[in-house]
Design a protein around this motif. Structure first.
Motif, mmCIF file in Angstrom:
data_model
loop_
_atom_site.group_PDB
_atom_site.id
_atom_site.type_symbol
_atom_site.label_atom_id
_atom_site.label_comp_id
_atom_site.label_asym_id
_atom_site.label_seq_id
_atom_site.Cartn_x
_atom_site.Cartn_y
_atom_site.Cartn_z
ATOM 1 N N PRO A 71 1.044 11.160 -1.415
ATOM 2 C CA PRO A 71 0.617 11.853 -2.633
ATOM 3 C C PRO A 71 1.784 12.096 -3.588
ATOM 4 O O PRO A 71 2.930 12.296 -3.167
ATOM 5 C CB PRO A 71 0.056 13.182 -2.105
ATOM 6 C CG PRO A 71 -0.272 12.923 -0.670
ATOM 7 C CD PRO A 71 0.744 11.935 -0.198
ATOM 8 N N PRO B 116 0.835 -1.209 0.000
ATOM 9 C CA PRO B 116 0.000 0.000 0.000
ATOM 10 C C PRO B 116 0.867 1.254 0.000
ATOM 11 O O PRO B 116 1.926 1.305 0.635
ATOM 12 C CB PRO B 116 -0.799 -0.121 1.310
ATOM 13 C CG PRO B 116 0.036 -1.005 2.182
ATOM 14 C CD PRO B 116 0.729 -1.970 1.266
ATOM 15 N N ASP B 117 0.412 2.260 -0.719
ATOM 16 C CA ASP B 117 1.189 3.505 -0.828
ATOM 17 C C ASP B 117 0.216 4.670 -0.780
ATOM 18 O O ASP B 117 -0.582 4.867 -1.690
ATOM 19 C CB ASP B 117 1.982 3.509 -2.135
ATOM 20 C CG ASP B 117 2.853 4.735 -2.275
ATOM 21 O OD1 ASP B 117 3.065 5.412 -1.250
ATOM 22 O OD2 ASP B 117 3.310 5.027 -3.393
ATOM 23 N N GLU B 118 0.323 5.466 0.281
ATOM 24 C CA GLU B 118 -0.626 6.559 0.465
ATOM 25 C C GLU B 118 0.038 7.930 0.380
ATOM 26 O O GLU B 118 -0.586 8.948 0.681
ATOM 27 C CB GLU B 118 -1.318 6.405 1.828
ATOM 28 C CG GLU B 118 -2.103 5.103 1.950
ATOM 29 C CD GLU B 118 -2.692 4.913 3.340
ATOM 30 O OE1 GLU B 118 -2.396 5.752 4.221
ATOM 31 O OE2 GLU B 118 -3.445 3.935 3.542
#
Length: 448
Positions: free
Chosen positions: A360, A356-358
């Motif tokens: 921006p 997961p990569d949050e």
């Protein structure tokens, strides 16, 4: 009646990616010259065979291949006999899917099957069907490649293929296979052939070149340090380089050479990727920041003037502000002269692509700019120490900006432009540095 000889057929090669791909492209050219009697051209419109040697390390490089292929389609429609081929890592990764996406592609081949190009082309012409060969016959290709032909003063020599590190973000182990080293005698024969043609600078290549473990004729094995020492003894060899290294394989034997082997260039590219132990662990790099800095200290003890460059991935999944600040601190402490730095690009089939990569995109882009600005500032600082010094350079080409000048590569991998006759191409000369910028220099010829 005068019988005219037909003009030789021509081939065009476009290369994407790393120096390993540049080497493979040169070998494709050698194969086509030797087996087909073809000549190389710089314009695809003139070619009878068009080859794209591809890279899949980053998404943009992969998509650019298909974009360029699209521009070749009108040429194929106008000349159905034209052969269009895709080689390299995208070929290994996508295989027959390339033909499905671009049906006008005639041959698809991997890095380990480039020596089969003539057979693939012949099979395409005979059967009328596209040919795909992305198998992994280890280092078979080196047994089938013709002797290298060059007029340049420097040359690449691939000493091993593949990678067994399986970093979580990287596709190379899947596209080039496991690490396999060429036999020692095989490499030496290629080097000796190049030196006999006047090559003075040899760069040894491998995905992790310092993991080299080549077999001798007696069954014993030797490492990269042994290989470098053996090549340095050859008359005519004036400078040695190797790339790309992995910190896990940076042995003390190799480090010691910087104190004892003057022909070894005072430049090392040692990818670190991140200055955060947490991120390095997620990347499965196999070392800590402290271990990396320890290597640097040992290198500088052996060769105080060594220049270091590195790779950085910015925005790896889950990278925090603290992680990035740790990378900035590492750069400040080590002092890199240049870097290949990129935003993280998820590659299909790799473990990192599922993370997961949050973060921006705009934050990642800002981090990348800050990192690149810092490295540029460090390069400018190093440059201020060079004016007035006399540097040994290998004259590589005519200057890009002024055709009346030459461009040479310094021991520390910097480029210097200076006035000199074209007859110096391929030679080592002494140049006094007069003006500096971040990454390029101007100088005056000292050698007469």
């Amino acid at each position: 009646m005068i019988r005219l000889h037909p003009s030789p057929k021509k081939f065009y090669i476009k290369t994407f990616g790393c120096q390993m791909n540049e080497y493979d492209s040169d070998k494709m050219a050698d194969v086509l010259r030797a087996c087909e009697g073809m000549e190389q051209t710089e314009t695809p419109e003139d070619a009878d065979v068009i080859l794209f040697n591809t890279c899949s390390v980053r998404e943009k490089a992969q998509e650019k291949v298909f974009s360029d292929l699209g521009r070749m389609r009108p040429l194929k429609e106008a000349r159905p006999g034209l052969i269009i081929g895709v080689g390299g890592c995208v070929a290994s990764q996508e295989g027959a899917a390339i033909v499905k996406r671009a049906p006008y592609v005639d041959v698809v081949f991997g890095p380990q099957t480039l020596h089969r190009l003539p057979q693939l082309i012949a099979a395409r012409r005979e059967s009328g069907r596209s040919q795909v060969d992305i198998s992994f016959p280890e280092i078979e290709k080196f047994d089938h490649l013709p002797a290298a032909q060059t007029t340049a003063g420097s040359a690449f020599v691939s000493i091993m293929e593949g990678c067994s590190k399986f970093c979580s973000y990287c596709v190379v182990p899947y596209t080039r296979g496991d690490e396999v080293s060429r036999p020692f005698a095989d490499v030496m024969r290629e080097v000796e052939c190049l030196v006999a043609q006047g090559v003075g600078e040899i760069t040894l290549l491998g995905q992790n070149v310092n993991a080299y473990c080549g077999e001798m004729d007696d069954g014993d094995t030797v490492d990269l340090a042994f290989m470098l020492q053996a090549i340095a003894k050859l008359d005519g060899v004036q400078r040695l380089r190797y790339t790309t290294s992995h910190p896990k394989e940076m042995t003390q034997r190799l480090i010691d050479l910087y104190a004892t082997l003057p022909k070894l260039a005072s430049h090392l590219h040692l990818p670190v990727q991140s200055g955060s132990d947490r991120v390095l662990s997620a990347m499965k790099r196999g070392y800590t920041v402290l271990e990396y800095k320890s290597i640097i200290r040992k290198l500088r003890a052996a060769r105080p003037d060594i220049v270091l460059t590195s790779d950085f991935i910015v925005g790896f999944p889950g990278e925090t502000e603290q992680d990035f600040e740790a990378t900035i601190r590492l750069i400040e402490e080590v002092g890199f002269d240049a870097s290949f730095s990129f935003l993280y690009s998820p590659r299909p089939g790799t473990p990192a692509a599922q993370m997961p990569d949050e973060v921006p995109h705009e934050i990642k882009a800002a981090r990348l700019k800050r990192l690149q600005d810092l490295v540029t500032l460090q390069a400018e600082t190093l440059s201020t120490s060079l004016p007035g010094s006399v540097q040994r350079v290998l004259v590589e080409s005519v200057s890009r900006k002024n055709t009346q000048e030459l461009a040479g590569r310094m021991d520390n991998n910097r480029i210097v432009n200076f006035a000199g006759p074209p007859g110096m191409l391929g030679r080592f000369v002494d140049v006094k540095i007069t003006t500096v910028w971040a990454y390029t220099m101007r100088g005056e010829l000292v050698t007469k």
